[in-house]
Structure formats: structure tokens, C-alpha cells
Design a protein around this motif. Structure first.
Motif, PDB file in Angstrom:
ATOM      1  N   ASN A 212      44.692  50.597  53.755  1.00 22.05           N
ATOM      2  CA  ASN A 212      45.354  49.293  53.844  1.00 22.05           C
ATOM      3  C   ASN A 212      44.587  48.192  53.123  1.00 22.05           C
ATOM      4  O   ASN A 212      44.859  47.007  53.301  1.00 22.05           O
ATOM      5  CB  ASN A 212      45.583  48.903  55.304  1.00 22.05           C
ATOM      6  CG  ASN A 212      44.296  48.846  56.098  1.00 22.05           C
ATOM      7  OD1 ASN A 212      43.258  49.289  55.633  1.00 22.05           O
ATOM      8  ND2 ASN A 212      44.363  48.309  57.304  1.00 22.05           N
ATOM      9  N   ASP A 213      43.628  48.556  52.287  1.00 21.88           N
ATOM     10  CA  ASP A 213      42.840  47.591  51.535  1.00 21.88           C
ATOM     11  C   ASP A 213      43.444  47.344  50.158  1.00 21.88           C
ATOM     12  O   ASP A 213      44.271  48.112  49.663  1.00 21.88           O
ATOM     13  CB  ASP A 213      41.399  48.088  51.364  1.00 21.88           C
ATOM     14  CG  ASP A 213      40.638  48.148  52.680  1.00 21.88           C
ATOM     15  OD1 ASP A 213      40.948  47.330  53.571  1.00 21.88           O
ATOM     16  OD2 ASP A 213      39.753  49.012  52.816  1.00 21.88           O
ATOM     17  N   ALA A 214      43.011  46.255  49.540  1.00 20.14           N
ATOM     18  CA  ALA A 214      43.339  45.953  48.150  1.00 20.14           C
ATOM     19  C   ALA A 214      42.067  46.107  47.324  1.00 20.14           C
ATOM     20  O   ALA A 214      40.980  45.734  47.775  1.00 20.14           O
ATOM     21  CB  ALA A 214      43.893  44.533  48.015  1.00 20.14           C
ATOM     22  N   VAL A 215      42.220  46.660  46.132  1.00 17.99           N
ATOM     23  CA  VAL A 215      41.060  46.942  45.272  1.00 17.99           C
ATOM     24  C   VAL A 215      41.387  46.523  43.844  1.00 17.99           C
ATOM     25  O   VAL A 215      42.491  46.769  43.352  1.00 17.99           O
ATOM     26  CB  VAL A 215      40.699  48.447  45.288  1.00 17.99           C
ATOM     27  CG1 VAL A 215      39.468  48.705  44.428  1.00 17.99           C
ATOM     28  CG2 VAL A 215      40.481  48.945  46.715  1.00 17.99           C
ATOM     29  N   VAL A 216      40.430  45.884  43.187  1.00 17.61           N
ATOM     30  CA  VAL A 216      40.563  45.557  41.765  1.00 17.61           C
ATOM     31  C   VAL A 216      39.343  46.095  41.035  1.00 17.61           C
ATOM     32  O   VAL A 216      38.203  45.819  41.436  1.00 17.61           O
ATOM     33  CB  VAL A 216      40.674  44.033  41.530  1.00 17.61           C
ATOM     34  CG1 VAL A 216      40.764  43.749  40.036  1.00 17.61           C
ATOM     35  CG2 VAL A 216      41.898  43.469  42.229  1.00 17.61           C
TER      36      VAL A 216
ATOM     37  N   GLN B  50      50.164  54.897  41.638  1.00 11.99           N
ATOM     38  CA  GLN B  50      49.216  54.274  42.565  1.00 11.99           C
ATOM     39  C   GLN B  50      48.489  53.079  41.948  1.00 11.99           C
ATOM     40  O   GLN B  50      47.716  52.421  42.640  1.00 11.99           O
ATOM     41  CB  GLN B  50      48.165  55.308  43.006  1.00 11.99           C
ATOM     42  CG  GLN B  50      48.731  56.526  43.719  1.00 11.99           C
ATOM     43  CD  GLN B  50      49.379  56.174  45.036  1.00 11.99           C
ATOM     44  OE1 GLN B  50      48.877  55.330  45.776  1.00 11.99           O
ATOM     45  NE2 GLN B  50      50.504  56.798  45.330  1.00 11.99           N
ATOM     46  N   ILE B  51      48.715  52.798  40.672  1.00 12.69           N
ATOM     47  CA  ILE B  51      47.901  51.806  39.959  1.00 12.69           C
ATOM     48  C   ILE B  51      48.761  50.667  39.422  1.00 12.69           C
ATOM     49  O   ILE B  51      49.877  50.891  38.937  1.00 12.69           O
ATOM     50  CB  ILE B  51      47.159  52.462  38.777  1.00 12.69           C
ATOM     51  CG1 ILE B  51      46.278  53.613  39.251  1.00 12.69           C
ATOM     52  CG2 ILE B  51      46.315  51.438  38.025  1.00 12.69           C
ATOM     53  CD1 ILE B  51      45.699  54.435  38.117  1.00 12.69           C
ATOM     54  N   TYR B  52      48.236  49.456  39.514  1.00 12.87           N
ATOM     55  CA  TYR B  52      48.821  48.303  38.840  1.00 12.87           C
ATOM     56  C   TYR B  52      47.968  48.035  37.601  1.00 12.87           C
ATOM     57  O   TYR B  52      46.849  47.540  37.699  1.00 12.87           O
ATOM     58  CB  TYR B  52      48.835  47.085  39.759  1.00 12.87           C
ATOM     59  CG  TYR B  52      49.846  47.187  40.880  1.00 12.87           C
ATOM     60  CD1 TYR B  52      51.104  46.599  40.752  1.00 12.87           C
ATOM     61  CD2 TYR B  52      49.552  47.875  42.043  1.00 12.87           C
ATOM     62  CE1 TYR B  52      52.041  46.682  41.782  1.00 12.87           C
ATOM     63  CE2 TYR B  52      50.479  47.977  43.070  1.00 12.87           C
ATOM     64  CZ  TYR B  52      51.726  47.381  42.929  1.00 12.87           C
ATOM     65  OH  TYR B  52      52.641  47.479  43.947  1.00 12.87           O
TER      66      TYR B  52
ATOM     67  N   GLY C 278      44.383  47.637  41.422  1.00 12.73           N
ATOM     68  CA  GLY C 278      44.595  47.030  40.118  1.00 12.73           C
ATOM     69  C   GLY C 278      43.488  47.392  39.150  1.00 12.73           C
ATOM     70  O   GLY C 278      42.320  47.510  39.534  1.00 12.73           O
ATOM     71  N   LEU C 279      43.852  47.541  37.901  1.00 16.24           N
ATOM     72  CA  LEU C 279      42.893  47.927  36.865  1.00 16.24           C
ATOM     73  C   LEU C 279      42.948  46.896  35.740  1.00 16.24           C
ATOM     74  O   LEU C 279      43.972  46.742  35.055  1.00 16.24           O
ATOM     75  CB  LEU C 279      43.230  49.320  36.332  1.00 16.24           C
ATOM     76  CG  LEU C 279      42.366  49.887  35.202  1.00 16.24           C
ATOM     77  CD1 LEU C 279      40.903  49.974  35.615  1.00 16.24           C
ATOM     78  CD2 LEU C 279      42.893  51.254  34.770  1.00 16.24           C
ATOM     79  N   LEU C 280      41.857  46.168  35.547  1.00 14.63           N
ATOM     80  CA  LEU C 280      41.790  45.156  34.498  1.00 14.63           C
ATOM     81  C   LEU C 280      41.579  45.822  33.143  1.00 14.63           C
ATOM     82  O   LEU C 280      40.780  46.748  33.017  1.00 14.63           O
ATOM     83  CB  LEU C 280      40.639  44.194  34.781  1.00 14.63           C
ATOM     84  CG  LEU C 280      40.454  43.031  33.796  1.00 14.63           C
ATOM     85  CD1 LEU C 280      41.581  42.032  33.934  1.00 14.63           C
ATOM     86  CD2 LEU C 280      39.101  42.351  34.039  1.00 14.63           C
TER      87      LEU C 280
END
Length: 374
Positions: free
Chosen positions: A250-254, A308-310, A279-281
Motif C-alpha cells: 500500500n506504499d507509493a514509490v518513486v 505495475q509501473i508509471y 513511478g520511474l523517472l
């Protein structure tokens, strides 16, 4: 959640007098049910229950309203000169506010649940709203579903029925009439993996939302707490030790290390966790190369990885520079974590007549907002 933090901070100072909770909203309303305002000992308050228009009126009368115990007061922001509703501001809705003295065990139980949520503990709060010949009563359930508080006078059958409704298929939406049910949830956690300068505005914006932010990087010179004063944790993580971050579903990761190798290893470590937002910069070409390599490393298909990736990370808002990028990323994360698509709600010309017609031609009371008074 930032607002909840402020309410808890004011509560811990002692001397709070009245807690106000929005328990019902019909039509247009700036805030939704669950919004709160805590009135302090010297007239100061934390939290809001409107866009600022109702606060002055409520704070001025709150202590007088609860002189005989908790009450529910209705405020209308629509013009209807036949209705027995005490206020009109022109926003276009009706709200019910629960006002309760802060010195009761029921209020103390609710504040304990809010304090627990800030610390990461979810809870469910059920409030039997006050009505004729029945005072406010409350029960609090832990994340496990067990009661950790129940007001004196609540019967076993009432608690059983309420608990079954909360744990049923429809959950909190299925509580019996006369009960205000709400989930008190912990702050959204965000892991910013990469401690470059462009991570600073992202951390600041997430902190403004009340999120719990952790920053991690393998470069010791960047992982200094003074670079990220709003972050809860700033960590130096060596290669192969990414599991020590404690990332959950349930976490957000960048990912924004600007190191191809680090991003590849991090992506391979985080993808199997399937966080709520990942998210992937980077450019589309760089992201495609990373996804291709990581898919082979994990024995996943490229389609499974992409699902699974933005990437590229963030909504297409335009602009340039770290702040504009951070805003785009935060906007996308907020929409994702709230289950929204992040699309515009702009009013279209063809909608205007329909909304007026569906509203029965209701007019708005032309009054001055309390915030506009000098």
C-alpha cells in the motif's frame, strides 16, 4: 492527514473544548464527511469543516452549543426561505456537523484513534449520533476488527450488528441508520529512492499532504537529514539491501536515482512487492531499456512489468524544472492512491443548463463570506 496531525498536536497541548466533525454532506460541499475541527482553550483551532466560511460561525457558538452535551447542527449553503436551517452561504449544499465536548471519554477515544493513525495504526470509529433521549455513544475497532473502546450503555446486540456491518461486504457504507462510520487510516507512505536535488520539492510537496516520506540512496554525501528536513527518514542503502526499506503493497514509490544501474536493481527489487504506486523517472527510451532488462531478470513479461509501473512518471502537466516535475508526480500519485483517474472536472457549456434544471432552479443566498469581512 496533515490536518489530522495538526488536530492531534493541538489536542496534546491540553485544554481543547469542542470537537466538530462533518458527518453528512448533501449537494455541493467543500469538505466531505470525516472532516474535523478541534477548538482549543484560547479560541484557536486546528482543522476545517468548510472552505473557511462556516468556521467563524461554528467557532463562535461551539461551546454554547455543547453546553448540554453533543449535538448535530445542520447548515445549508443553498437559498430556501421556507427551510428551518440556520445558515446560508451560497456554496450549494447542506452539511450536518456533530459538535461534542472534548472532555468526554467518547471524544478521548476518538482522539486516541486519530493519534494512533498518525503513528501508523488504522482503526474504524462508529459514532451513534445524539438524538432525542439518547446521548452520543461511540465504539472504536482496531484493524483486526476487535473493539478497543465502547461507550457505556451500548448493548451487546448493537455492537455485534455494527461490527458485522463494518466487516461485511459493503464495509463502512453498510452501517445501520443513525451511526456515523469512518475509517481512520494511517498516512500514505512514500519512498523516494534517489536523493538528488530534484527529490527535494517532491519530498516537500508530499509532506504538505501529510504523507510519511522516506528518502533512500546509496550515495552517503546526499543522504543527509538536513537536505530533507520534511522527511521522516533519510537512509543510506547499500546495493543488495533494498529489502531493509520495508516497502509494502500500500506504499507509493518513486525511482529517481539518475543511475541506470541503481534504478535497474531497485526496480527489480521493488516490482515483486507490487506497491500501490511505482513511478520511474526518465525518458521513454531509458524506461523501455530498464523494463526490458528487469523483465528478463524477474522472468516476467514486459506487459506484466508495464502494468505495475508509471513511466515516464507523472501527469502531463507541462512545465520544466524540479518543481514542475514534482507537481506532476505528486498529482499522479494522489490520483492513483485515491483510486481516481486524474482527469479534469472542467464544467462544459452543455452541462450548465442540465445542472440548473436538475437542481430545480434553486438560487443561492447572496451573502458575504465570513472570510471576506475585514
Amino acid at each position: 492527514m496533515r490536518e489530522t496531525r495538526h488536530i492531534v498536536q493541538l489536542w496534546k497541548q491540553g485544554g481543547a473544548s469542542v470537537l466538530v466533525t462533518l458527518v453528512r454532506a448533501e449537494g455541493s460541499s467543500y469538505r466531505r464527511p470525516g472532516a474535523r475541527l478541534l477548538l482549543g482553550a484560547s479560541g484557536e483551532y486546528a482543522g476545517t469543516i468548510s472552505g473557511g466560511c462556516l468556521e467563524t460561525e461554528v467557532v463562535r457558538k461551539a461551546e454554547w452549543m455543547v453546553r448540554n452535551g453533543a449535538v448535530v447542527e445542520r447548515y445549508s449553503t443553498m437559498f430556501d426561505d421556507t427551510a428551518d436551517i440556520p445558515f446560508g452561504l451560497g456554496c450549494g449544499g447542506v452539511v450536518d456537523l456533530l459538535l461534542e465536548p472534548a472532555n468526554t471519554v467518547e471524544c478521548q477515544a476518538l482522539m486516541a484513534a486519530l493519534e494512533g493513525a498518525v503513528a501508523g495504526e488504522d482503526a474504524t470509529v462508529l459514532t451513534w449520533l445524539p438524538r432525542e433521549r439518547r446521548a452520543l455513544q461511540r465504539a472504536v475497532l482496531a484493524a483486526s476488527g476487535d473493539y478497543i473502546f465502547a461507550s457505556d450503555g451500548l448493548t451487546e446486540s448493537e455492537l455485534v450488528v455494527a461490527r458485522a456491518a463494518v466487516l461485511g461486504r459493503d464495509g463502512i457504507e453498510n452501517v445501520p441508520s443513525g451511526i456515523f462510520g469512518e475509517r481512520i487510516v494511517a498516512p500514505q507512505r512514500l519512498f523516494v529512492l534517489g536523493a538528488g536535488d530534484d527529490a527535494k520539492p517532491l519530498v516537500s510537496m508530499a509532506a504538505l499532504l501529510g504523507w510519511g516520506v522516506s528518502v533512500a540512496d546509496g550515495r552517503v554525501q546526499l543522504t543527509r537529514s538536513e537536505r530533507f528536513p520534511e522527511a521522516e527518514r533519510v537512509m543510506t542503502v547499500s546495493k543488495g539491501l533494498y529489502e531493509t526499506l520495508g516497502i509494502r503493497t500500500n506504499d507509493a514509490v518513486v525511482l529517481m536515482t539518475h543511475s541506470y544501474e541503481q534504478d535497474r536493481d531497485l526496480l527489480a527489487a521493488v516490482l515483486p512487492i507490487r506497491p500501490r504506486y511505482l513511478g520511474l523517472l526518465g525518458s521513454r527510451h531509458r524506461s523501455s531499456l530498464l523494463v526490458s532488462e528487469v523483465a528478463e531478470m524477474l522472468k516476467w513479461t514486459v506487459a506484466e512489468c508495464c502494468a505495475q509501473i508509471y513511466a515516464p512518471v507523472g501527469l502531463d502537466l507541462g512545465g520544466d524544472g524540479p518543481e514542475a516535475i514534482a507537481l506532476a508526480v505528486i498529482a499522479e500519485m494522489q490520483a492513483c492512491c485515491m483510486g481516481k483517474r486524474g482527469t479534469s472536472r472542467r464544467l462544459l457549456a452543455e452541462d450548465v443548463d442540465r445542472h440548473i434544471r436538475e437542481g430545480g432552479g434553486a438560487r443561492y443566498l447572496q451573502v458575504q463570506c465570513a472570510m471576506d469581512i475585514a
